[in-house]
Design an enzyme around this catalytic site. Structure first.
Site, PDB file in Angstrom:
ATOM      1  CB  CYS A  21      32.170  41.883  35.953  1.00 45.42           C
ATOM      2  SG  CYS A  21      32.091  42.637  37.594  1.00 45.42           S
TER       3      CYS A  21
ATOM      4  NE  ARG B 183      31.766  45.010  33.042  1.00 47.35           N
ATOM      5  CZ  ARG B 183      31.513  45.069  31.729  1.00 47.35           C
ATOM      6  NH1 ARG B 183      32.408  45.595  30.918  1.00 47.35           N
ATOM      7  NH2 ARG B 183      30.366  44.613  31.244  1.00 47.35           N
TER       8      ARG B 183
ATOM      9  CD1 TRP C 215      29.376  43.941  46.603  1.00 53.02           C
ATOM     10  CD2 TRP C 215      31.287  45.068  46.975  1.00 53.02           C
ATOM     11  NE1 TRP C 215      29.275  45.159  45.985  1.00 53.02           N
ATOM     12  CE2 TRP C 215      30.417  45.878  46.196  1.00 53.02           C
ATOM     13  CE3 TRP C 215      32.530  45.577  47.351  1.00 53.02           C
ATOM     14  CZ2 TRP C 215      30.772  47.159  45.779  1.00 53.02           C
ATOM     15  CZ3 TRP C 215      32.877  46.851  46.925  1.00 53.02           C
ATOM     16  CH2 TRP C 215      32.008  47.631  46.161  1.00 53.02           C
TER      17      TRP C 215
ATOM     18  CD  GLU D  67      28.056  36.782  42.473  1.00 46.60           C
ATOM     19  OE1 GLU D  67      28.226  37.747  43.239  1.00 46.60           O
ATOM     20  OE2 GLU D  67      28.998  36.221  41.883  1.00 46.60           O
TER      21      GLU D  67
END
Ligand code: ARG
Length: 374
Positions: A64, A67, A234, A239
């Site tokens: 991720c 973070r 979000w 992506e």
């Protein structure tokens, strides 16, 4: 199922120090947990432990890039939700509160732990269906084909369109049958995709939902496993624009976008794929902005990750990470992560993949079309 006492104690020591508790508090809590495990084989985490544990799990998620905000997730204790309708209500509430009209708030809803706790069969609470037709063509999201078949096998019938919201599939416990539940459309915020400079792009009819809520992973805190603990942040625009719409194994829209942009797709060295990719990402960002739905671009996200690294170093913690996931799929070398290496060490608490429940059991398809009585 016996809880690993050592893992429990390690977590309690680490988290209680982070919470600023003194040695006496840590010791007395460890005593209680010791006893509880000796008597029952497991222990019940306090809301405070659940909360810091979930935050640490996010902080330790090596893939991720978002973070920096690990400390700002809102933890909802849904351990008391055991019936399908209670679980459904908690999930609907999660969707509504996380969406927050577009000002997205990171949330995690944590259900009853252990192997007899509930399971959510969806990969994400909100996702589009995918249908494979006989000739091999796929309508919708190819990533959802097998789960969509599961849903239809359970009696759900999708509209067989490109962007049908899948229903929730909830299993209240390991030996319970799954229940299929439609999400009320008014709960699902979506964004139609248009390009600020090339209006033709809107003709592709692309859209995406506002909030990615991962629901298939298990959460491990201090030796306790939560099989159902859906969480969300979000979106980062790549992506959607560089993967969900662009991957050949997903919506595969680059050629269609290139055509709308008037690019020469006959020659690879026109770099039409790259140009289409960038404009598609511009379109996603602009569309989310215009719809007032929170989203982050990959350059800003990289900066935020840099701040996370600085913060972690200051706190005396090593930043673990998975490089191939941290770098964005668009212009990766423009971010600092590309030029660095990260130890891909697994630190707990953390989120882990688990076997999909529908891969375990053979689902008998519901017959359709014929007389219901024969
Ligand atoms: N990559 C996934 C998707 O496109 C979502 C994963 C979680 N992403 C996030 N920004 N929290 O749906």
């Amino acid at each position: 199922m016996l809880v690993d006492t050592e893992e429990a104690i390690e977590f309690l020591m680490k988290s209680y120090v982070e919470l600023g508790k003194d040695a006496a508090a840590i010791e007395s809590r460890i005593d209680v947990v010791h006893q509880e495990i000796a008597q029952t084989g497991t222990y019940t985490q306090t809301l405070e432990e659940l909360t810091i544990g979930a935050k640490m799990a996010w902080r330790n998620s090596n893939r991720c890039v978002g973070r920096l905000f690990w400390d700002r997730i809102q933890v909802v204790d849904a351990r008391a939700a055991v019936t399908v309708s209670e679980i459904r209500d908690a999930l609907f509430e999660h969707i509504g509160k996380a969406t927050n009209g577009g000002q997205i708030r990171p949330f995690i809803t944590i259900f009853k732990p252990g192997s007899d706790g509930p399971r959510i069969w969806n990969h994400q609470l909100i996702r589009y269906a995918g249908y494979a037709s006989e000739n091999g063509d796929i309508i919708g999201d190819p990533a959802s084909v097998s789960f969509t078949e599961v849903c239809e096998g359970l009696g759900w019938r999708g509209a067989h369109g490109e962007f049908d919201i899948l229903p929730l599939v909830i299993q209240e416990s390991a030996d319970a049958a799954p229940t299929v539940i439609e999400i009320p459309p008014e709960l699902v915020l979506e964004v139609p995709i248009a390009h600020p400079d090339f209006p033709q792009v809107a003709e592709l009819g692309l859209r995406w939902y506002a909030v990615p809520i991962i629901s298939e992973m298990k959460l491990e805190i201090g030796g306790i496993t939560y099989q159902a603990a859906p969480f969300n942040g979000w979106y980062m625009e790549t992506e959607i624009g560089a993967r969900n719409f662009a991957d050949e194994g997903r919506y595969n829209k680059l050629a269609a976008v290139a055509e709308k942009l008037g690019l020469n797709t006959k020659r690879l060295d026109s770099l039409w794929k790259d140009r289409a990719l960038v404009e598609l990402n511009v379109a996603v960002l602009d569309s989310y902005h215009k719809a007032k739905v929170q989203i982050v671009d990959h350059h800003t996200a990289a900066r935020q990750f840099g701040q996370f690294e600085t913060n972690e170093q200051a706190a005396g913690r090593e930043v673990t990470g998975e490089w191939a996931w941290l770098i964005p799929p668009v212009s990766p070398a423009t971010t600092h992560m590309f030029h660095q290496r990260y130890p891909n060490k697994i630190v707990k608490p953390n989120f882990f993949y688990q076997e999909a429940p529908f891969e375990r059991t053979e689902i008998t398809p519901v017959k359709r079309g014929g007389c219901p009585f024969h």
